[in-house]
Design an enzyme around this catalytic site. Structure first.
Site, mmCIF file in Angstrom:
data_model
loop_
_atom_site.group_PDB
_atom_site.id
_atom_site.type_symbol
_atom_site.label_atom_id
_atom_site.label_comp_id
_atom_site.label_asym_id
_atom_site.label_seq_id
_atom_site.Cartn_x
_atom_site.Cartn_y
_atom_site.Cartn_z
ATOM 1 N N PRO A 2 51.488 48.910 -11.011
ATOM 2 C CA PRO A 2 51.801 47.902 -9.997
ATOM 3 C C PRO A 2 52.195 46.569 -10.631
ATOM 4 O O PRO A 2 51.420 45.959 -11.356
ATOM 5 C CB PRO A 2 50.495 47.761 -9.210
ATOM 6 C CG PRO A 2 49.628 48.898 -9.658
ATOM 7 C CD PRO A 2 50.077 49.250 -11.026
ATOM 8 N N GLU A 3 53.426 46.146 -10.356
ATOM 9 C CA GLU A 3 53.906 44.840 -10.782
ATOM 10 C C GLU A 3 54.114 44.024 -9.514
ATOM 11 O O GLU A 3 53.658 44.421 -8.447
ATOM 12 C CB GLU A 3 55.211 44.999 -11.582
ATOM 13 C CG GLU A 3 55.062 45.921 -12.776
ATOM 14 C CD GLU A 3 56.352 46.116 -13.563
ATOM 15 O OE1 GLU A 3 57.270 45.277 -13.442
ATOM 16 O OE2 GLU A 3 56.446 47.122 -14.289
ATOM 17 N N ARG A 112 41.818 55.194 -14.627
ATOM 18 C CA ARG A 112 41.546 54.736 -15.995
ATOM 19 C C ARG A 112 40.519 53.619 -16.111
ATOM 20 O O ARG A 112 40.213 53.182 -17.215
ATOM 21 C CB ARG A 112 42.855 54.289 -16.646
ATOM 22 C CG ARG A 112 43.745 55.475 -16.903
ATOM 23 C CD ARG A 112 44.892 55.122 -17.794
ATOM 24 N NE ARG A 112 45.927 56.141 -17.626
ATOM 25 C CZ ARG A 112 47.142 56.060 -18.114
ATOM 26 N NH1 ARG A 112 47.491 55.009 -18.797
ATOM 27 N NH2 ARG A 112 48.001 57.012 -17.905
ATOM 28 N N ARG A 151 62.237 29.538 -28.793
ATOM 29 C CA ARG A 151 61.297 30.638 -29.018
ATOM 30 C C ARG A 151 61.956 31.806 -29.761
ATOM 31 O O ARG A 151 63.034 32.241 -29.396
ATOM 32 C CB ARG A 151 60.747 31.133 -27.679
ATOM 33 C CG ARG A 151 60.183 30.012 -26.864
ATOM 34 C CD ARG A 151 59.440 30.556 -25.690
ATOM 35 N NE ARG A 151 58.217 29.820 -25.531
ATOM 36 C CZ ARG A 151 57.060 30.168 -26.072
ATOM 37 N NH1 ARG A 151 56.965 31.270 -26.754
ATOM 38 N NH2 ARG A 151 56.006 29.444 -25.892
#
Length: 270
Positions: A2-3, A112, A151
């Site tokens: 799930p994002e 899990r 970055r």
DNA sequence: CCGCCGCCCTGCTTGC
DNA sequence: TGCAAGCAGGGCGGCG
């Protein structure tokens, strides 16, 4: 997994199903899943409280309670949050269950055991480390350019960093990079202004489209009603090793970046 | 502040 | 065919 789009879908479902309900009882079947402040019992603390609203922050579902406290649910990879009827059987691997006074129930299940249901106190800054919401007004192309400048991190690793942008996971990072035609391993600072603008647009668009299709059911994601999403059927790269690129026909490759499977097209993404 | 590593878990895949 | 080993993965704590 799930994002943002999956959690948003779950949250919308919960909103319709449990807002306004009073908690009769909470049951914890696996202790480590329910996290509380020291000395506070999850079961005892929740009885009598009520659900005021349900919101999403990054990949977290947040149940705001009448007491001012909140239940913050992190689903991680295999967590499920499902609303059940009075006599409906709870899912396998249910670790936390909340019974409402009208007989409806909310179950948190997770094969899990990576997910957590956290009770946070009023005003507790639980999300202080989370970055900008990618679908909010403050996530502008200019802000994105500023975040990436200087970055050296591969752009895909940056997209996955919840301290920068909250809610993007492996699926949508891969999809957005394909959409924008950018190689996942490109150092962030190497991206031109035009490329960053393309990526910004792609990210927002992919997330919006996925929310519209109720998320992706790759592994075992289901929404609050137990229904699968639809975006897994229209993915361009994620999990499509060896299949044809929808844009150029070349075969999709899988590489590993920062210990994570990464799918992309060698021809389309430069 | 930043980045990297190892850990948490179990179901599925791989290899013999 | 059967079994064991290896792998996957989001977030977090520890470390440099």
């Amino acid at each position: 997994m799930p994002e943002l789009p999956e959690v948003e879908t779950i949250v919308r479902g919960l909103r319709r199903a449990i807002v306004g309900k009073t908690i009769a009882r909470a049951s914890v079947y696996l202790k480590k899943i329910a996290v509380t402040p020291r000395g506070v019992s999850f079961e005892e603390a929740l009885a009598g409280d009520a659900v005021l609203s349900v919101i999403r922050r990054g990949k977290y579902a947040v149940l705001r309670l009448a007491s001012g406290r909140a239940l913050v649910v992190g689903l991680r990879m295999t967590g499920r949050l499902v609303v059940l009827g009075r006599r409906q059987e709870k899912p396998a691997y249910t670790h936390v269950e909340i019974l409402f006074t009208d007989g409806k129930r909310l179950a948190f299940a997770d094969v899990r055991q990576f997910g957590r249901v956290r009770l946070v106190q009023p005003g507790e800054p639980w999300d202080a480390a989370l970055g900008v919401e990618p679908l909010s007004k403050s996530f502008t192309p200019e802000a994105f350019i500023g975040m990436l400048s200087g970055r050296t991190t591969p752009v895909k690793v940056f997209l996955l960093d919840q301290r920068r942008i909250a809610g993007v996971g492996n699926i949508y990072a891969c999809e957005a990079l394909w959409e924008a035609g950018i190689r996942p391993g490109t150092p962030a600072k190497r991206l031109t202004g035009a490329a960053v603008r393309r990526l910004h647009r792609a990210l927002v668009e992919v997330l919006r489209r996925a929310v519209g299709m109720r998320g992706s059911s790759i592994d075992d994601y289901v929404d609050a009603r137990g229904l699968k999403g639809g975006f897994q059927n229209v993915l361009s790269v994620y999990g499509r090793t060896g299949k044809n690129c929808r844009r150029c026909g070349d075969s999709i490759v899988r590489t590993v970046i920062a210990q994570r499977g990464t799918w992309w097209c060698r021809t389309c993404q430069k």
